[in-house]
Design a protein around this motif. Structure first.
Motif, PDB file in Angstrom:
ATOM      1  N   PHE A  14      -6.137  -0.335  -3.963  1.00 53.75           N
ATOM      2  CA  PHE A  14      -5.433   0.022  -2.739  1.00 53.75           C
ATOM      3  C   PHE A  14      -6.201  -0.355  -1.477  1.00 53.75           C
ATOM      4  O   PHE A  14      -5.612  -0.725  -0.454  1.00 53.75           O
ATOM      5  CB  PHE A  14      -5.192   1.528  -2.813  1.00 53.75           C
ATOM      6  CG  PHE A  14      -4.757   2.161  -1.539  1.00 53.75           C
ATOM      7  CD1 PHE A  14      -3.422   2.144  -1.174  1.00 53.75           C
ATOM      8  CD2 PHE A  14      -5.676   2.786  -0.717  1.00 53.75           C
ATOM      9  CE1 PHE A  14      -3.011   2.737   0.010  1.00 53.75           C
ATOM     10  CE2 PHE A  14      -5.265   3.374   0.458  1.00 53.75           C
ATOM     11  CZ  PHE A  14      -3.934   3.357   0.821  1.00 53.75           C
ATOM     12  N   THR A  40       0.831  -1.215   0.000  1.00 57.86           N
ATOM     13  CA  THR A  40       0.000   0.000   0.000  1.00 57.86           C
ATOM     14  C   THR A  40       0.859   1.256   0.000  1.00 57.86           C
ATOM     15  O   THR A  40       0.474   2.271  -0.575  1.00 57.86           O
ATOM     16  CB  THR A  40      -0.938   0.051   1.219  1.00 57.86           C
ATOM     17  OG1 THR A  40      -0.158   0.215   2.419  1.00 57.86           O
ATOM     18  CG2 THR A  40      -1.786  -1.191   1.337  1.00 57.86           C
ATOM     19  N   ASP A  58      -5.033  -2.696   2.100  1.00 53.53           N
ATOM     20  CA  ASP A  58      -5.018  -1.824   3.271  1.00 53.53           C
ATOM     21  C   ASP A  58      -5.930  -2.376   4.375  1.00 53.53           C
ATOM     22  O   ASP A  58      -5.561  -2.375   5.551  1.00 53.53           O
ATOM     23  CB  ASP A  58      -5.466  -0.414   2.866  1.00 53.53           C
ATOM     24  CG  ASP A  58      -5.249   0.589   3.984  1.00 53.53           C
ATOM     25  OD1 ASP A  58      -4.090   0.716   4.434  1.00 53.53           O
ATOM     26  OD2 ASP A  58      -6.220   1.209   4.417  1.00 53.53           O
TER      27      ASP A  58
END
Lengths: 203, 203, 203
Positions: free
Chosen positions: B92, B21, B96
């Motif tokens: 993303f 990330t 995460d």
């Protein structure tokens, strides 16, 4: 009142007022409850945490959970208050000045008890006093106000820390010197806010 | 599987997804290879580092170089991938969320093994989970997204940490409670993202 | 000259040049004297502080007050200088490159003496070299320039740290390897500035 008792309660009061300022400040950034609480906790515990890490002491709120509870409960109360009533932005400055006075002098006294030399001890006081506010500003993505041309913020803290050291060197009892030095920081900061006192600045 | 083995491999997986990330996020800021790698390392190791400093433990990746190697090699792979193929920004959010779940529960479990009281242990879990992302955002000069009105980020972490503590207090075996609590964090976060669940916010 | 003497004086010189860059940089942000001094102190002492906390050593400037005095007195001198004479912004880059070279190599050597494995030791060098500048940029609310597509900043530091380790592994005397490695960092950084050398970047 013994020195340890005094430091304990002054520290607890400082945690509460700084937690309050964290919530007041985060209100400008549309944070939710948990976000505001985390900013409150970082503001309230940040300065003392950095001091303890630098001095290689155990971190005060990890040893005694009461500080964390004080920060969280003040933060929740402040959040409820702020949601129900729009408060004037300038209100923020009074608890912030009180927190600065309490934390700076507690931080200096703790460093002196830990036998750090005087100049380092005074800087530990300044760190304890201002790091919470710096974290609050960084987490809200502002230029930390302590560094901007302003009304004697770190300056008031540093002069108060130095006066604590000087008064004790001159023979004043530690408990009394603590009260006087907290008064010095608070008075300097409030006078500077009232009369727009500033130091020479760059640029 | 023993608890220590579980924590080791879950920690390693968390380091890898957070390093990923970090690179994905730094792509928005025109960073070069070394800049992106440093953001990846800070994101991957930051949360556990702050936890270890606060608990006065030896920092996990200084003791065992493997974590650093995992962060660096994942970072390099991710950098090559991102340079060759434009990835959708929403991608993303999945690693995460996984990293948040893994790190929060590992962090809480480590703090409990270190005999910190429950409220402090749950905060250590939240710190382990979110500090990496906060560093990533600060280094990229954004308002840390964890504090903004958003989809139950720190909230999911905190509820997961508290459920880990509650399940073990109710007698569930630690290894099973660890898996369940990681599921709680991940599910809460993904549901919040999907259905735009939010907490009450200020301002 | 013994290794300890060399590290002591190189460290002191690095503190002074980084304190200077802190004041030069804060001039762009209209900071007052105390604000500029705090940025100078954070820039000068930040990298070594993070290294010492990570290695679980006593923090170097808490043990020896001389570093703090060096940072403060250089900061005050620089403040007076900057107020009386407008300096070209590019001047900033030379002391910054010198500080990077000195701090990176001192930091790596200290980590090696502390028996950290080589990859971790090289990262400790990079941390010692760049964290001060990162703090300076965060406190001034810029994107830390070390992470931006730029002229081999962290890259020069990392290659210098690795060359220090390689030269000693190949049998060069530690004191000589220290001088050579500082030259490597400085030369790489200055050449990169002069000829606009960059690494591949994202985005």
């Amino acid at each position: 009142m013994s020195m340890d008792t005094l430091l304990y309660w002054v520290g607890m009061a400082a945690v509460a007022v700084y937690a309050l300022t964290g919530v007041l400040d985060s209100a400008r950034k549309r944070m939710d409850l948990i976000g505001a609480l985390l900013v409150a906790v970082a503001t309230a515990l940040g300065g003392g945490t950095v001091r303890d890490l630098l001095l290689d002491r155990q971190v005060f709120w990890v040893v005694d959970q009461t500080y964390l509870m004080a920060a969280l409960s003040t933060g929740i109360l402040a959040f409820i208050l702020v949601r129900h009533r729009r408060l004037p932005a300038s209100l923020f400055l009074i608890p912030d000045a009180i927190g600065l006075a309490l934390f700076t002098i507690v931080g200096t006294q703790v460093a002196l008890q830990w036998h750090t030399p005087w100049l380092t001890a005074s800087l530990m006081g300044v760190i304890t006093g201002v790091v919470g506010g710096v974290l609050r500003d960084i987490l809200c993505n502002d230029v930390p106000s302590v560094f901007l041309k302003g009304e004697l913020y770190a300056t008031a803290a540093w002069l108060g820390a130095l006066s604590l050291i000087a008064l004790q060197a001159l023979g004043m009892a530690p408990v009394e010197a603590t009260w006087v030095a907290m008064g010095v920081v608070l008075l300097l900061r409030l006078l500077a806010l009232r009369f727009k006192l500033t130091l020479p600045a760059l640029g």
